[in-house]
Design a protein around this motif. Structure first.
Motif, PDB file in Angstrom:
ATOM      1  N   GLU A  95      -0.067   2.594 -34.632  1.00 55.60           N
ATOM      2  CA  GLU A  95       1.317   2.773 -35.077  1.00 55.60           C
ATOM      3  C   GLU A  95       1.422   2.376 -36.547  1.00 55.60           C
ATOM      4  N   VAL A  96       1.864   3.318 -37.366  1.00 53.35           N
ATOM      5  CA  VAL A  96       2.002   3.082 -38.802  1.00 53.35           C
ATOM      6  C   VAL A  96       3.451   3.340 -39.198  1.00 53.35           C
ATOM      7  N   TYR A  97       4.034   2.379 -39.912  1.00 51.06           N
ATOM      8  CA  TYR A  97       5.434   2.478 -40.305  1.00 51.06           C
ATOM      9  C   TYR A  97       5.590   2.201 -41.800  1.00 51.06           C
ATOM     10  N   ALA A  98       6.501   2.919 -42.403  1.00 55.13           N
ATOM     11  CA  ALA A  98       6.923   2.630 -43.773  1.00 55.13           C
ATOM     12  C   ALA A  98       8.299   1.969 -43.705  1.00 55.13           C
ATOM     13  N   LEU A  99       8.459   0.885 -44.427  1.00 56.69           N
ATOM     14  CA  LEU A  99       9.756   0.223 -44.547  1.00 56.69           C
ATOM     15  C   LEU A  99      10.487   0.831 -45.738  1.00 56.69           C
ATOM     16  N   THR A 100      11.743   1.183 -45.550  1.00 54.40           N
ATOM     17  CA  THR A 100      12.511   1.786 -46.635  1.00 54.40           C
ATOM     18  C   THR A 100      13.655   0.859 -47.049  1.00 54.40           C
ATOM     19  N   ASP A 101      14.130   1.057 -48.255  1.00 58.06           N
ATOM     20  CA  ASP A 101      15.301   0.316 -48.729  1.00 58.06           C
ATOM     21  C   ASP A 101      16.539   1.213 -48.755  1.00 58.06           C
ATOM     22  N   GLY A 102      16.442   2.333 -48.067  1.00 58.60           N
ATOM     23  CA  GLY A 102      17.520   3.309 -48.053  1.00 58.60           C
ATOM     24  C   GLY A 102      17.268   4.475 -48.968  1.00 58.60           C
TER      25      GLY A 102
END
Length: 208
Positions: free
Chosen positions: A87-94
């Motif tokens: 499982e690979v996720y990118a965290l976004t700031d919007g």
């Protein structure tokens, strides 16, 4: 990984063009408390996102000498990102991606926190704690007995303490020697300025 030979006591020379780092392995046998994933803005990355993944990997890891994924060919990286046990996720700031979380469940009963990091401008703002809570919640949502990771002295100086505060316990130390990616061209020569870049082999050793 060869874990049998022991390093000799005292100084050991590192071959020209190589770098060596001290690696600490940590594990969590059970979460310290029940952590429920919050509404953290995560985007799942898949095998169709190779370039996004590499761009984010480089954005976050260039300061800390992350190179393994940059050296992979497309097929090898695509195989990882398409594996249902990864499982690979990118965290976004919007607006943009500022964090990376990669969990590997391919060994039964275990989860490895393979990559965890933030873009430079996001460090020190509490975002890392939110991302770690997500990592712990997602890891223990599967039937595992062990959640583990490794960090090294190339990483952010607060990384080891952060992982320990998160509930991970050190269990092994190793030394890793590999090519300096700034000399092979994988990373720019300006990357990871806290790690000395040695162009010319030295024939004398200075000891204290």
């Amino acid at each position: 990984m060869n874990t049998n030979p022991e390093l000799p006591m005292g100084y050991s020379p590192v071959p020209p063009g190589k770098i060596a780092n001290a690696v600490t392995f940590l594990e969590m046998r059970q979460p310290a408390e029940k952590i429920t994933a919050a509404d953290t803005p995560l985007v799942r990355l898949t095998s169709s996102d190779l370039e996004d993944y590499r761009r984010l990997f480089r954005l976050i890891g260039e300061d800390w000498m992350w190179v393994s994924r940059l050296e992979m060919d497309d097929d090898s990286l695509r195989a990882i990102l398409s594996d249902p046990a990864v499982e690979v996720y990118a965290l976004t700031d919007g607006e943009r991606q500022i964090g990376l979380l990669e969990l590997d469940f391919r060994v039964p009963g275990e989860c490895e926190l393979v990559f965890f990091g933030l873009a430079r401008e996001a460090i020190g703002k509490g975002v890392g704690r939110c991302l770690m809570n997500e990592a712990i919640a997602k890891a223990w949502a599967r039937p595992i007995d062990r959640f583990w990771l490794h960090t090294c002295h190339f990483d952010h100086p607060a990384a080891l303490a952060f992982y320990q505060r998160s509930g991970f316990t050190p269990y092994a130390l190793m030394v890793e020697v590999h090519d300096d990616p700034r000399l092979t061209g994988v990373l720019p020569r300006t990357a990871a300025p806290h790690i000395p870049l040695l162009d010319v082999p030295r024939h004398d050793c200075v000891t204290g």
